[in-house]
Design a protein around this motif. Structure first.
Motif, PDB file in Angstrom:
ATOM      1  N   TRP A 246       0.820  -1.216   0.000  1.00  0.00           N
ATOM      2  CA  TRP A 246       0.000   0.000   0.000  1.00  0.00           C
ATOM      3  C   TRP A 246       0.850   1.259   0.000  1.00  0.00           C
ATOM      4  CZ3 TRP A 246      -4.430   2.010  -1.075  1.00  0.00           C
ATOM      5  CH2 TRP A 246      -4.824   3.234  -0.531  1.00  0.00           C
ATOM      6  N   ALA A 247       1.986   1.264   0.741  1.00  0.00           N
ATOM      7  CA  ALA A 247       2.877   2.422   0.759  1.00  0.00           C
ATOM      8  C   ALA A 247       3.495   2.673  -0.622  1.00  0.00           C
ATOM      9  CB  ALA A 247       3.961   2.232   1.821  1.00  0.00           C
TER      10      ALA A 247
ATOM     11  N   CYS B 198       0.054  11.523  -9.487  1.00  0.00           N
ATOM     12  CA  CYS B 198      -0.801  12.716  -9.331  1.00  0.00           C
ATOM     13  C   CYS B 198       0.013  14.008  -9.442  1.00  0.00           C
ATOM     14  CB  CYS B 198      -1.528  12.669  -8.000  1.00  0.00           C
ATOM     15  SG  CYS B 198      -2.803  11.397  -7.911  1.00  0.00           S
TER      16      CYS B 198
ATOM     17  N   TRP C 272       2.280   1.648  -3.504  1.00  0.00           N
ATOM     18  CA  TRP C 272       1.245   2.098  -4.457  1.00  0.00           C
ATOM     19  C   TRP C 272       0.847   3.543  -4.201  1.00  0.00           C
ATOM     20  CZ3 TRP C 272      -3.756   3.877  -3.887  1.00  0.00           C
ATOM     21  CH2 TRP C 272      -4.503   3.978  -5.046  1.00  0.00           C
ATOM     22  N   ARG C 273       0.761   3.936  -2.912  1.00  0.00           N
ATOM     23  CA  ARG C 273       0.385   5.314  -2.608  1.00  0.00           C
ATOM     24  C   ARG C 273       1.472   6.294  -3.047  1.00  0.00           C
ATOM     25  NH1 ARG C 273      -0.825   6.414   3.565  1.00  0.00           N
ATOM     26  NH2 ARG C 273       1.439   6.072   3.588  1.00  0.00           N
ATOM     27  N   ARG C 274       2.728   5.894  -2.835  1.00  0.00           N
ATOM     28  CA  ARG C 274       3.819   6.770  -3.256  1.00  0.00           C
ATOM     29  C   ARG C 274       3.814   6.947  -4.770  1.00  0.00           C
ATOM     30  NH1 ARG C 274       7.435   4.177  -1.064  1.00  0.00           N
ATOM     31  NH2 ARG C 274       8.306   3.049  -2.856  1.00  0.00           N
TER      32      ARG C 274
ATOM     33  N   HIS D 138       1.234   6.518  -6.726  1.00  0.00           N
ATOM     34  CA  HIS D 138       0.040   7.267  -7.083  1.00  0.00           C
ATOM     35  C   HIS D 138       0.229   8.763  -6.819  1.00  0.00           C
ATOM     36  CE1 HIS D 138      -4.150   7.944  -7.933  1.00  0.00           C
ATOM     37  NE2 HIS D 138      -4.283   8.579  -6.742  1.00  0.00           N
ATOM     38  N   TYR D 139       0.893   9.026  -5.675  1.00  0.00           N
ATOM     39  CA  TYR D 139       1.178  10.435  -5.383  1.00  0.00           C
ATOM     40  C   TYR D 139       2.114  11.017  -6.429  1.00  0.00           C
ATOM     41  CZ  TYR D 139       2.837  14.543  -2.872  1.00  0.00           C
ATOM     42  OH  TYR D 139       3.165  15.826  -2.526  1.00  0.00           O
TER      43      TYR D 139
ATOM     44  N   LYS E 256       0.481  -0.494 -12.687  1.00  0.00           N
ATOM     45  CA  LYS E 256      -0.617  -0.970 -11.836  1.00  0.00           C
ATOM     46  C   LYS E 256      -0.932  -2.431 -12.110  1.00  0.00           C
ATOM     47  CE  LYS E 256      -2.957   3.449 -11.176  1.00  0.00           C
ATOM     48  NZ  LYS E 256      -4.202   4.240 -11.426  1.00  0.00           N
TER      49      LYS E 256
END
Length: 284
Positions: A111-112, A122, A114-116, A118-119, A158
């Motif tokens: 999750w970290a 973005c 993927w969030r990084r 994704h950030y 992804k």
């Protein structure tokens, strides 16, 4: 003549006194022998009774000790079994907690990441939007191409991430299933060993009980035979006492008869002496 008669009387009285002394000593010796035998039999009976009581006490203590040893053995076995069950439960709980913690840590890392990303995506998207707004229409097509390439790249990332997560979950599930099957087989083997151990223990207990029963039966049989021998010995002793009393009675009767005969002889001798004295006086 009188002196001769007096000497004869003294000699007869001395012989009678010696005979009476011998009879009295024999009577006293017989009485002492009977008393000594009675005392000896009494001591033998007391010693035998003390021995029987001591053997019975030892046998009771042996039975109590054996029962206590069996109880202590069963208690130690049960305590070891409880400790083993607690250890197995603790191991199972620790394995479950470790698996859950590992799954959470893996999911947290994924999750970290993927969030990084994704950030980052973005942020890049916003930067692209600002660059598109900052630059002119001439760079719009180029920016759109770059954005499309970045979008496709993020989609590929992804898809790769989802495939990696799916593969990792399948691998973890396979490993957990293999560990669970190994634990199940080990638990079955231990259960089978415990059942075999219980059957062996029960067979040993049955053999020990049978041997104890056989020993107690042999002991009772020996005690019964010993009791019969003692009864026979008591009957013999009673018969011997009756015979001794009868013999003593016969000796007393014979002694009384001999004493009566001696008294009759002495009276007859005195009568003869008196007649002789009267005769001699008449002659003189």
């Amino acid at each position: 003549r009188c002196f001769y008669n007096q000497k004869i009387l003294q000699k007869t009285f001395g012989e009678w006194r010696d005979w009476w002394t011998v009879c009295r000593e024999r009577k006293l010796s017989l009485r002492a022998d009977s008393h000594y035998r009675h005392l000896l039999h009494n001591l033998i009976f007391k010693a035998w009774r003390a021995y029987v009581c001591q053997q019975q006490g030892k046998r009771n203590k042996y039975y109590v000790a054996e029962s206590h040893a069996k109880k202590q053995k069963l208690l130690r076995t049960w305590q070891h079994w409880l400790v083993y069950v607690d250890v197995q439960r603790t191991k199972h709980g620790m394995q479950s907690v470790a698996l859950a913690c590992r799954e959470r840590s893996c999911l947290r890392i994924s999750w970290a990441v993927w969030r990084r990303r994704h950030y980052q995506n973005c942020t890049g998207h916003k930067m692209n939007i600002l660059a598109l707004q900052h630059w002119a229409q001439s760079l719009q097509f180029r920016a759109w191409l770059q954005w499309r390439e970045l979008y496709l790249y993020s989609q590929n990332d992804k898809q790769k991430e989802s495939r990696a997560i799916t593969h990792h979950q399948h691998w973890e599930l396979k490993r957990c299933m293999e560990a669970w099957l190994g634990y199940l087989n080990l638990h079955r083997a231990k259960k089978l060993q415990n059942e075999l151990a219980q059957e062996h223990h029960q067979s040993r207990i049955v053999q020990q009980c049978f041997s104890d029963w056989r020993l107690s039966w042999e002991c009772r049989r020996r005690m019964h035979a010993h009791r019969k021998d003692i009864e026979k010995l008591a009957a013999r002793i009673a018969l011997w006492r009756v015979f001794a009393h009868w013999k003593h009675y016969v000796l007393c009767v014979e002694e009384t008869q001999q004493r009566e005969l001696a008294e009759k002889h002495y009276k007859h001798h005195l009568l003869v002496r008196a007649l002789l004295c009267i005769r001699w006086k008449r002659l003189w």
